[in-house]
Scaffold this motif. Structure first.
Motif, PDB file in Angstrom:
ATOM      1  N   THR A   5       0.846  -1.185   0.000  1.00 20.07           N
ATOM      2  CA  THR A   5       0.000   0.000   0.000  1.00 20.07           C
ATOM      3  C   THR A   5       0.883   1.237   0.000  1.00 20.07           C
ATOM      4  O   THR A   5       1.797   1.356   0.814  1.00 20.07           O
ATOM      5  CB  THR A   5      -0.949   0.061   1.216  1.00 20.07           C
ATOM      6  N   LEU A   6       0.629   2.110  -0.938  1.00 18.05           N
ATOM      7  CA  LEU A   6       1.305   3.399  -0.980  1.00 18.05           C
ATOM      8  C   LEU A   6       0.392   4.371  -0.252  1.00 18.05           C
ATOM      9  O   LEU A   6      -0.560   4.909  -0.816  1.00 18.05           O
ATOM     10  CB  LEU A   6       1.559   3.828  -2.421  1.00 18.05           C
ATOM     11  N   GLY A   7       0.669   4.568   1.020  1.00 23.14           N
ATOM     12  CA  GLY A   7      -0.176   5.348   1.891  1.00 23.14           C
ATOM     13  C   GLY A   7      -0.548   4.524   3.110  1.00 23.14           C
ATOM     14  O   GLY A   7      -0.634   3.288   3.042  1.00 23.14           O
ATOM     15  N   MET A  27       2.292  -5.257   2.826  1.00 17.13           N
ATOM     16  CA  MET A  27       3.204  -4.292   3.427  1.00 17.13           C
ATOM     17  C   MET A  27       2.584  -2.910   3.325  1.00 17.13           C
ATOM     18  O   MET A  27       2.226  -2.457   2.230  1.00 17.13           O
ATOM     19  CB  MET A  27       4.567  -4.284   2.733  1.00 17.13           C
ATOM     20  N   VAL A  28       2.447  -2.236   4.469  1.00 16.03           N
ATOM     21  CA  VAL A  28       1.945  -0.867   4.513  1.00 16.03           C
ATOM     22  C   VAL A  28       3.124   0.085   4.366  1.00 16.03           C
ATOM     23  O   VAL A  28       4.071   0.037   5.151  1.00 16.03           O
ATOM     24  CB  VAL A  28       1.216  -0.595   5.839  1.00 16.03           C
ATOM     25  N   LEU A  50       7.514   4.083   1.367  1.00 20.43           N
ATOM     26  CA  LEU A  50       6.724   4.026   0.142  1.00 20.43           C
ATOM     27  C   LEU A  50       7.434   3.209  -0.929  1.00 20.43           C
ATOM     28  O   LEU A  50       6.821   2.375  -1.604  1.00 20.43           O
ATOM     29  CB  LEU A  50       6.458   5.447  -0.370  1.00 20.43           C
ATOM     30  N   SER A  51       8.721   3.427  -1.087  1.00 23.66           N
ATOM     31  CA  SER A  51       9.449   2.703  -2.131  1.00 23.66           C
ATOM     32  C   SER A  51       9.532   1.211  -1.828  1.00 23.66           C
ATOM     33  O   SER A  51       9.436   0.373  -2.734  1.00 23.66           O
ATOM     34  CB  SER A  51      10.850   3.298  -2.305  1.00 23.66           C
ATOM     35  N   GLU A  52       9.669   0.865  -0.562  1.00 23.97           N
ATOM     36  CA  GLU A  52       9.718  -0.551  -0.195  1.00 23.97           C
ATOM     37  C   GLU A  52       8.377  -1.225  -0.464  1.00 23.97           C
ATOM     38  O   GLU A  52       8.328  -2.362  -0.957  1.00 23.97           O
ATOM     39  CB  GLU A  52      10.099  -0.699   1.273  1.00 23.97           C
ATOM     40  N   ALA A  53       7.286  -0.544  -0.145  1.00 19.49           N
ATOM     41  CA  ALA A  53       5.963  -1.118  -0.399  1.00 19.49           C
ATOM     42  C   ALA A  53       5.700  -1.236  -1.893  1.00 19.49           C
ATOM     43  O   ALA A  53       5.070  -2.200  -2.352  1.00 19.49           O
ATOM     44  CB  ALA A  53       4.888  -0.255   0.263  1.00 19.49           C
ATOM     45  N   ALA A  54       6.184  -0.267  -2.669  1.00 20.69           N
ATOM     46  CA  ALA A  54       6.014  -0.336  -4.119  1.00 20.69           C
ATOM     47  C   ALA A  54       6.747  -1.540  -4.700  1.00 20.69           C
ATOM     48  O   ALA A  54       6.244  -2.223  -5.601  1.00 20.69           O
ATOM     49  CB  ALA A  54       6.531   0.957  -4.758  1.00 20.69           C
ATOM     50  N   VAL A  76       6.524   2.610  -8.546  1.00 25.74           N
ATOM     51  CA  VAL A  76       6.135   1.212  -8.760  1.00 25.74           C
ATOM     52  C   VAL A  76       6.928   0.618  -9.913  1.00 25.74           C
ATOM     53  O   VAL A  76       7.005   1.208 -10.996  1.00 25.74           O
ATOM     54  CB  VAL A  76       4.625   1.113  -9.042  1.00 25.74           C
ATOM     55  N   PRO A  77       7.538  -0.564  -9.724  1.00 20.38           N
ATOM     56  CA  PRO A  77       8.324  -1.186 -10.793  1.00 20.38           C
ATOM     57  C   PRO A  77       7.467  -1.585 -11.991  1.00 20.38           C
ATOM     58  O   PRO A  77       6.257  -1.807 -11.875  1.00 20.38           O
ATOM     59  CB  PRO A  77       8.916  -2.429 -10.116  1.00 20.38           C
ATOM     60  N   ALA A  78       8.113  -1.705 -13.121  1.00 19.26           N
ATOM     61  CA  ALA A  78       7.430  -2.103 -14.352  1.00 19.26           C
ATOM     62  C   ALA A  78       6.761  -3.461 -14.182  1.00 19.26           C
ATOM     63  O   ALA A  78       7.269  -4.345 -13.493  1.00 19.26           O
ATOM     64  CB  ALA A  78       8.427  -2.148 -15.502  1.00 19.26           C
TER      65      ALA A  78
END
Length: 205
Positions: A5-7, A27-28, A50-54, A76-78
């Motif tokens: 979750t991003l947020g 993962m939050v 945020l980057s870890e959750a993405a 977010v990765p491709a």
């Protein structure tokens, strides 16, 4: 399934909490690591930035203010699926401040699959969703993943068309919220189609 979750606000907590109960690994992610950890602890999830959750999720819930949605989604990765539940409301008159948020994300981050979903109901609904609730979703890819997550809430995915139609979901949310804030009751606004259009739907024999 792994979901990031991003947020770490109310929508993220409500939806992610349901997905944890359904057996998914969640993962939050948030800018404030303390807040993210507090939310994650309440729902039984992992926490991170945020980057870890993405990076973590096969599906990534974008649950941040709409005015930063495009920038955050760029993490977010491709190949991943971004689930956009944002509404870009202008709270002065409950119109859309930025129509087409989901499409804007897709244009800015074309290597991810964007699906608009979960934007028509407040977080209180997602904490205890009614069984059989229809959840409209719009997207050009990633639909199967989101359909699964809708069903995990006990709800029914309703395919509402490609991503071009996501702006209609955003406008519907703005309309409904404005009516509700004005004291109206939106729950009875959508009769069965057969009642609304007659026994035979347009274009049907």
């Amino acid at each position: 399934m792994r979901i990031g979750t991003l947020g770490n606000g109310l929508m993220a907590e409500a939806l992610a909490g349901q997905w944890v109960k359904a057996g998914h690994d969640v993962m939050v992610g948030g800018r404030d690591p303390v807040r993210a950890a507090e939310v994650a602890k309440r729902i039984g999830a992992a926490s991170g930035s945020l980057s870890e959750a993405a990076e973590y999720g096969d599906g990534v819930l974008l649950a941040v203010p709409a005015d930063v949605a495009v920038d955050v989604a760029a993490m977010v990765p491709a190949g991943r699926t971004v689930i956009d539940c944002t509404n870009a409301l202008d709270h002065r008159d409950f119109t859309l401040a930025h129509p087409g948020t989901a499409e804007a994300i897709s244009r800015a981050v074309p290597e991810v699959q964007v699906v608009k979903a979960f934007n028509l109901a407040a977080e209180t609904v997602w904490r205890n969703p009614p069984v059989g609730l229809g959840v409209p979703i719009c997207g050009d890819g990633g639909m199967e993943l989101v359909q699964e997550l809708v069903r995990d809430l006990g709800c029914v995915p309703v395919e509402a068309g490609g991503l071009r139609r996501a702006k209609l979901l955003e406008a519907t949310a703005a309309l409904a919220i404005g009516i509700w804030v004005g004291g109206g009751d939106v729950r009875g606004m959508f009769p069965r189609l057969a009642d609304a259009f007659g026994a035979v739907l347009p274009g049907q024999p």
